[in-house]
Scaffold this motif. Sequence first.
Motif, PDB file in Angstrom:
ATOM      1  N   LEU A  96      40.771 -32.608  36.220  1.00 15.58           N
ATOM      2  CA  LEU A  96      41.214 -31.360  35.599  1.00 15.58           C
ATOM      3  C   LEU A  96      41.888 -31.625  34.260  1.00 15.58           C
ATOM      4  O   LEU A  96      41.649 -30.918  33.282  1.00 15.58           O
ATOM      5  N   GLU A  97      42.727 -32.653  34.200  1.00 19.07           N
ATOM      6  CA  GLU A  97      43.484 -32.928  32.983  1.00 19.07           C
ATOM      7  C   GLU A  97      42.605 -33.371  31.825  1.00 19.07           C
ATOM      8  O   GLU A  97      42.946 -33.169  30.665  1.00 19.07           O
ATOM      9  N   THR A  98      41.484 -34.009  32.106  1.00 18.24           N
ATOM     10  CA  THR A  98      40.606 -34.465  31.023  1.00 18.24           C
ATOM     11  C   THR A  98      39.507 -33.462  30.717  1.00 18.24           C
ATOM     12  O   THR A  98      39.186 -33.219  29.556  1.00 18.24           O
ATOM     13  N   LEU A  99      38.942 -32.870  31.746  1.00 20.12           N
ATOM     14  CA  LEU A  99      37.793 -31.980  31.563  1.00 20.12           C
ATOM     15  C   LEU A  99      38.175 -30.571  31.121  1.00 20.12           C
ATOM     16  O   LEU A  99      37.420 -29.920  30.396  1.00 20.12           O
ATOM     17  N   GLU A 100      39.343 -30.108  31.556  1.00 14.99           N
ATOM     18  CA  GLU A 100      39.761 -28.756  31.190  1.00 14.99           C
ATOM     19  C   GLU A 100      40.872 -28.759  30.140  1.00 14.99           C
ATOM     20  O   GLU A 100      40.753 -28.158  29.078  1.00 14.99           O
ATOM     21  N   GLU A 101      41.943 -29.503  30.407  1.00 16.10           N
ATOM     22  CA  GLU A 101      43.086 -29.490  29.493  1.00 16.10           C
ATOM     23  C   GLU A 101      42.752 -30.108  28.139  1.00 16.10           C
ATOM     24  O   GLU A 101      43.168 -29.591  27.095  1.00 16.10           O
ATOM     25  N   ILE A 102      41.996 -31.200  28.144  1.00 16.44           N
ATOM     26  CA  ILE A 102      41.649 -31.865  26.892  1.00 16.44           C
ATOM     27  C   ILE A 102      40.337 -31.343  26.327  1.00 16.44           C
ATOM     28  O   ILE A 102      40.273 -30.845  25.192  1.00 16.44           O
ATOM     29  N   ALA A 103      39.255 -31.480  27.088  1.00 16.02           N
ATOM     30  CA  ALA A 103      37.921 -31.176  26.560  1.00 16.02           C
ATOM     31  C   ALA A 103      37.702 -29.692  26.269  1.00 16.02           C
ATOM     32  O   ALA A 103      36.867 -29.343  25.432  1.00 16.02           O
ATOM     33  N   MET A 104      38.455 -28.813  26.938  1.00 15.30           N
ATOM     34  CA  MET A 104      38.304 -27.377  26.700  1.00 15.30           C
ATOM     35  C   MET A 104      39.482 -26.823  25.892  1.00 15.30           C
ATOM     36  O   MET A 104      39.304 -26.328  24.781  1.00 15.30           O
ATOM     37  N   GLU A 105      40.690 -26.915  26.463  1.00 14.12           N
ATOM     38  CA  GLU A 105      41.860 -26.353  25.776  1.00 14.12           C
ATOM     39  C   GLU A 105      42.152 -27.103  24.470  1.00 14.12           C
ATOM     40  O   GLU A 105      42.461 -26.485  23.455  1.00 14.12           O
ATOM     41  N   GLY A 106      42.063 -28.422  24.516  1.00 11.08           N
ATOM     42  CA  GLY A 106      42.336 -29.210  23.323  1.00 11.08           C
ATOM     43  C   GLY A 106      41.365 -28.903  22.192  1.00 11.08           C
ATOM     44  O   GLY A 106      41.769 -28.751  21.031  1.00 11.08           O
ATOM     45  N   GLU A 107      40.093 -28.800  22.540  1.00 15.02           N
ATOM     46  CA  GLU A 107      39.093 -28.494  21.516  1.00 15.02           C
ATOM     47  C   GLU A 107      39.315 -27.097  20.939  1.00 15.02           C
ATOM     48  O   GLU A 107      39.169 -26.880  19.729  1.00 15.02           O
ATOM     49  N   GLU A 108      39.691 -26.158  21.784  1.00 17.00           N
ATOM     50  CA  GLU A 108      39.953 -24.801  21.315  1.00 17.00           C
ATOM     51  C   GLU A 108      41.115 -24.788  20.319  1.00 17.00           C
ATOM     52  O   GLU A 108      41.042 -24.133  19.270  1.00 17.00           O
ATOM     53  N   ILE A 109      42.174 -25.521  20.627  1.00 19.21           N
ATOM     54  CA  ILE A 109      43.318 -25.608  19.701  1.00 19.21           C
ATOM     55  C   ILE A 109      42.866 -26.191  18.367  1.00 19.21           C
ATOM     56  O   ILE A 109      43.222 -25.689  17.298  1.00 19.21           O
ATOM     57  N   PHE A 110      42.082 -27.260  18.424  1.00 20.69           N
ATOM     58  CA  PHE A 110      41.631 -27.939  17.207  1.00 20.69           C
ATOM     59  C   PHE A 110      40.803 -27.015  16.328  1.00 20.69           C
ATOM     60  O   PHE A 110      40.989 -26.951  15.111  1.00 20.69           O
ATOM     61  N   HIS A 111      39.911 -26.273  16.933  1.00 24.00           N
ATOM     62  CA  HIS A 111      39.060 -25.362  16.165  1.00 24.00           C
ATOM     63  C   HIS A 111      39.861 -24.197  15.590  1.00 24.00           C
ATOM     64  O   HIS A 111      39.579 -23.726  14.475  1.00 24.00           O
ATOM     65  N   GLU A 112      40.866 -23.746  16.330  1.00 24.16           N
ATOM     66  CA  GLU A 112      41.674 -22.619  15.865  1.00 24.16           C
ATOM     67  C   GLU A 112      42.440 -22.941  14.590  1.00 24.16           C
ATOM     68  O   GLU A 112      42.743 -22.041  13.800  1.00 24.16           O
ATOM     69  N   VAL A 113      42.762 -24.213  14.381  1.00 27.59           N
ATOM     70  CA  VAL A 113      43.527 -24.601  13.186  1.00 27.59           C
ATOM     71  C   VAL A 113      42.648 -25.249  12.120  1.00 27.59           C
ATOM     72  O   VAL A 113      43.156 -25.906  11.204  1.00 27.59           O
ATOM     73  N   GLY A 114      41.342 -25.068  12.245  1.00 26.79           N
ATOM     74  CA  GLY A 114      40.450 -25.522  11.183  1.00 26.79           C
ATOM     75  C   GLY A 114      39.672 -26.784  11.436  1.00 26.79           C
ATOM     76  O   GLY A 114      38.881 -27.220  10.588  1.00 26.79           O
ATOM     77  N   GLY A 115      39.879 -27.425  12.603  1.00 28.83           N
ATOM     78  CA  GLY A 115      39.127 -28.635  12.928  1.00 28.83           C
ATOM     79  C   GLY A 115      37.665 -28.323  13.194  1.00 28.83           C
ATOM     80  O   GLY A 115      37.313 -27.210  13.590  1.00 28.83           O
ATOM     81  N   LYS A 116      36.810 -29.303  12.993  1.00 27.01           N
ATOM     82  CA  LYS A 116      35.372 -29.101  13.163  1.00 27.01           C
ATOM     83  C   LYS A 116      34.832 -29.835  14.390  1.00 27.01           C
ATOM     84  O   LYS A 116      34.423 -29.219  15.356  1.00 27.01           O
TER      85      LYS A 116
END
Length: 346
Positions: free
Chosen positions: A291-311
Amino acid sequence: MKKGVLLVNLGSPDSTNPKDVKKYLDEFLMDPRVIDVPKWARILLVRGIILNTRPKKSAEAYQKIWWEEGSPLIVISERLKEKVQQSTNIPVSLAMRYGSMTLKKGLQELVDKGVNQVLVMPLYPQFAMATTETINVKVEELQKEFFPNLEVDTFSAFYNREDYIEVLSKSIAEGLKGKNYEHVLFSYHGVPERHIRKSDITKSHCKIDGQCCVTPSEAHTFCYRHQCLKTTQLVAEKLNLQEGTYSSSFQSRLGFDPWLQPYTDRTIERFGKKGIKNMAIVTPAFVSDCLETLEEIAMEGEEIFHEVGGKEFTTIPCLNDRDDFAQLLANWIEEWQLTDVKTAIA
């Protein structure tokens, strides 16, 4: 003596049903080495607050990552166990610290096969109160109550073993191949700062001040923070990562007490705001995706990155059931088979 091995991972709910998630969270969070406050306060916090709000949200998170075969962590751990068994001639069993695949069942499975000396191998590279220690303490309790004739050896943290760093570095290199990354973030599971101080056998070394983790001390044997930072350092050296292109952070904090910093979510956000467009993230505190890698990082983390301009946000898989990792575990088991020393393998 007939020897056997018990591989141990964290555990998982039996299903994504909120009732199963609630049962799992109750066992996990009521562990005094996970939430290390007086029992009355733990009951108030866990059963009075957390279990009345969190199970539904956690169940929804598990639903996002659940496989057809079941919990990813369980499925991957079972695959790993089978590969390890194929490479060793002694019985290998699998158990979880929490959930229905109990440590007692795992030990009983080995005893039923005639085993009277077992090596307990927590699948955690770094030592922590809430991971390795709680496994070893629980096994000791079970041994005294149910398996008095069973001799138990414990396998120590392997965060800095050269052969482990070799396998980990190879897996990361494969994940980075062809990626135009600007920064590699090593994200480790967070723990409260007080856990670090409680684990300090010197009672004076750990100050979490930026210097203690790089100052030689016997406290490092049980210092989770030092071991995480050392893992990052050794992998960075192995992969020839340039200074400034990698860093470490800690995820999954709970409550209001100070936890190890910097926090992963805020670090991802900060990099995006700084103009980093391509980053990769690896989670070396886990050997199995969960859960911590597949959801918290791969999903939530990517969403945060994209929201602040990451590609581009690249998530490097855990070691999971890689053939070289399974063989590494089998090699360590072989080392243990060849020694009669009943202490942790250094």
